[in-house]
Enzyme design. Structure first.
Site, PDB file in Angstrom:
ATOM      1  N   LYS A 191      -7.335  -8.312   7.822  1.00 37.94           N
ATOM      2  CA  LYS A 191      -8.126  -7.014   8.234  1.00 37.94           C
ATOM      3  C   LYS A 191      -9.293  -6.791   8.022  1.00 37.94           C
ATOM      4  O   LYS A 191      -9.998  -5.614   8.013  1.00 37.94           O
ATOM      5  CB  LYS A 191      -7.317  -5.686   8.038  1.00 37.94           C
ATOM      6  CG  LYS A 191      -5.722  -5.709   8.228  1.00 37.94           C
ATOM      7  CD  LYS A 191      -4.951  -4.590   7.655  1.00 37.94           C
ATOM      8  CE  LYS A 191      -3.478  -4.688   7.574  1.00 37.94           C
ATOM      9  NZ  LYS A 191      -2.857  -3.573   6.931  1.00 37.94           N
ATOM     10  N   ASP A 216       3.348  -1.757   3.435  1.00 36.52           N
ATOM     11  CA  ASP A 216       3.573  -0.807   4.257  1.00 36.52           C
ATOM     12  C   ASP A 216       4.704  -0.683   5.014  1.00 36.52           C
ATOM     13  O   ASP A 216       5.621   0.160   5.565  1.00 36.52           O
ATOM     14  CB  ASP A 216       2.194  -0.250   5.070  1.00 36.52           C
ATOM     15  CG  ASP A 216       1.932  -1.575   5.964  1.00 36.52           C
ATOM     16  OD1 ASP A 216       2.408  -2.718   5.826  1.00 36.52           O
ATOM     17  OD2 ASP A 216       0.995  -1.462   6.668  1.00 36.52           O
TER      18      ASP A 216
END
Length: 491
Positions: free
Chosen positions: A196, A231
């Site tokens: 990311k 997550d």
């Protein structure tokens, strides 16, 4: 994220074709009855991005096969299939004060939850969100974690009287860390690599919980991490707290990932562990690459990225990249097909200038002259566009988003197939919930529809009606707190 441009920067409105060449070029172009400009580039793009049922089935089957290979041994496939060490999910009996820290992208969130057990469940919550300065994404591990611990300390100082800690207990944290980690226990894990756009030095190869603990000590913060989770794992736990039929969780936001409930007796790399219980497997499906319909624009974007050859599925279906793919297509159309009248605005060559929310806004434009599309093109690229050009831009957006949503749906079916095959038909014959979180899924209706359409096409209407894709907003934050409580050192 630093990505090199694929073409040299041109002047704001530099001509790219002589009048004669432009006439030849325009003779190669057609206009649909809808007014869309059809060019060889658009035709090739739509052909390369097509996801008919045979392509979807191949992707789903390849996902299933890669999952199996990844469960045999580490490195067995593109999918890491990471053991989460979450062997029991929240039951509703959890109680007390717990915290959650969620680091998953350019922001981190801190959450405070008061749990009241079976009768009251979640009594109260508070949260805060802190933006991570971009320079910290490229600095040292100590600098990043010191910044995070400082934000956590400031949040803890604001704890009001409505939150109460049981006597003799320390404040515990569920740490949601949304990057590839080799989990070594429920409260420890080694960072495999940053994704990311992060490139923090000193963290890969080290335990991220140790990094956070050391930073908290430097801040004088008396807390302990009792659960380290991805997550997707946290989303699954948070959704399962309210619905016992949740078996899969998927994140579709800036990045993407998926996890699911797996039987421990079908995981060869657990080294002879014969328990008949269940655990959660973090697939890290962003690294999947088998049989994906890719274009020259995907390959160029990948080559210019900070992790070429990696995270191909993520680069095809997630929010960080969809806008950039569209920009690259529009750049070539402006240069080769005179999409904007034979001139190429300089800003069209700026990597990641067009974001996925912009693409979403353009697809939502229902005005007769596509004024929203025109405004976005003008505001971002300083280009004046005709109605035909705007319709073409929308068609490019739809082509890229349709591919992304349908491939995400095929990935989900691949996971469900794996579970069905190992459960002797117990998945497709009953209600099975896929918990979805992430801004891309939440805010992009066309993407959601394309995803659901792919699932229905692959499974058929009789089976797909049992597969419920349910939005679980903010599930990862509450889920991490719940896992901290269910794995409390004081329980």
């Amino acid at each position: 994220m630093a990505v090199a441009a694929t073409s040299p920067s041109l002047g704001p409105f530099s001509p790219v074709r002589s009048p004669t060449k432009r006439r030849i070029l325009q003779s190669r172009m057609a206009v649909r009855s809808t007014g869309t400009i059809v060019t060889p580039i658009l035709i090739d793009l739509q052909k390369s991005c097509a996801t008919p049922l045979p392509v979807l089935r191949h992707v789903a089957d390849a996902m299933t096969d890669d999952m199996r290979a990844g469960l045999v041994c580490d490195g067995g496939s593109d999918l890491k299939m990471i053991l989460s060490y979450v062997n029991s999910l929240p039951t509703g009996n959890e109680n007390g004060l717990v915290y959650a820290l969620d680091l998953g992208g350019t922001n981190f969130r801190v959450i405070r939850v008061q749990l009241g057990g079976k009768d009251e469940r979640v009594v109260d919550t508070e949260f805060d969100q802190v933006a991570i300065p971009q320079e910290l994404m490229y600095r040292t591990s100590e600098e990043l974690f010191d910044f995070i611990a400082s934000g956590l300390a400031k949040f803890a100082e604001k704890e009001s009287g409505k939150f109460s800690l049981s006597p003799g207990r320390k404040r515990e944290i569920g740490f949601t860390f949304s990057f590839p980690v080799k989990q070594t226990s429920i409260d420890s894990g080694i960072l495999i690599k940053w994704t990311k756009g992060f490139a923090v030095s000193g963290t890969p190869g080290n335990c991220v919980v140790a990094c956070l603990n050391e930073a908290m000590e430097r801040q004088g913060l008396d807390m302990r991490v009792s659960a380290l989770v991805n997550d997707t794992v946290a989303t699954l736990a948070g959704a399962r707290y309210w619905d016992d039929d949740v078996m899969v969780a998927v994140i579709l936001g800036t990045g993407t990932n998926a996890c699911y409930v797996e039987r421990t007796d079908v995981i060869p790399k657990m080294h002879g562990h014969t328990s008949s219980g269940n655990t959660i497997i973090n697939t890290e499906w962003g690294a999947f690459s088998n049989g994906l319909p890719l274009t020259e624009f995907d390959r160029d974007m990948d080559a210019a990225s900070i992790n070429p050859g990696e995270q191909i599925f993520e680069k095809t279906i997630s929010g960080m990249y969809l806008g950039e793919i569209v920009r690259r297509v529009l750049l070539k159309m402006a240069e080769v097909d005179a999409l904007f009248g034979g001139f190429v605005p300089e800003k069209l060559s700026t990597p990641f200038a067009l974001m996925t929310p912009d693409v979403c806004s353009m697809q939502q434009d229902i005005t007769s002259d596509l004024g929203v599309v025109g405004s976005i093109l003008n505001n971002i690229f300083e280009v004046k566009s005709s109605i035909r050009a705007r319709k073409t831009v929308v068609e490019v957006c739809d082509t890229i988003v349709k591919r992304g949503g349908r491939l995400a749906g095929a990935g989900i079916v691949g996971i469900l197939q794996k579970m069905e095959q190992d459960s002797e038909g117990l998945i497709f014959g009953k209600r099975t919930v896929v918990a979805m979180d992430g801004g891309l899924y939440e805010h992009y209706p066309q993407y959601r529809k394309y995803l659901q359409d792919a699932v229905t096409e692959l499974l058929g209407s009789d089976i797909s009606k049992n597969v419920i894709i349910d939005h679980s907003k903010d599930g990862s934050g509450i889920g991490a707190a719940l896992l901290a409580a269910s794995n409390s050192k004081y329980a």
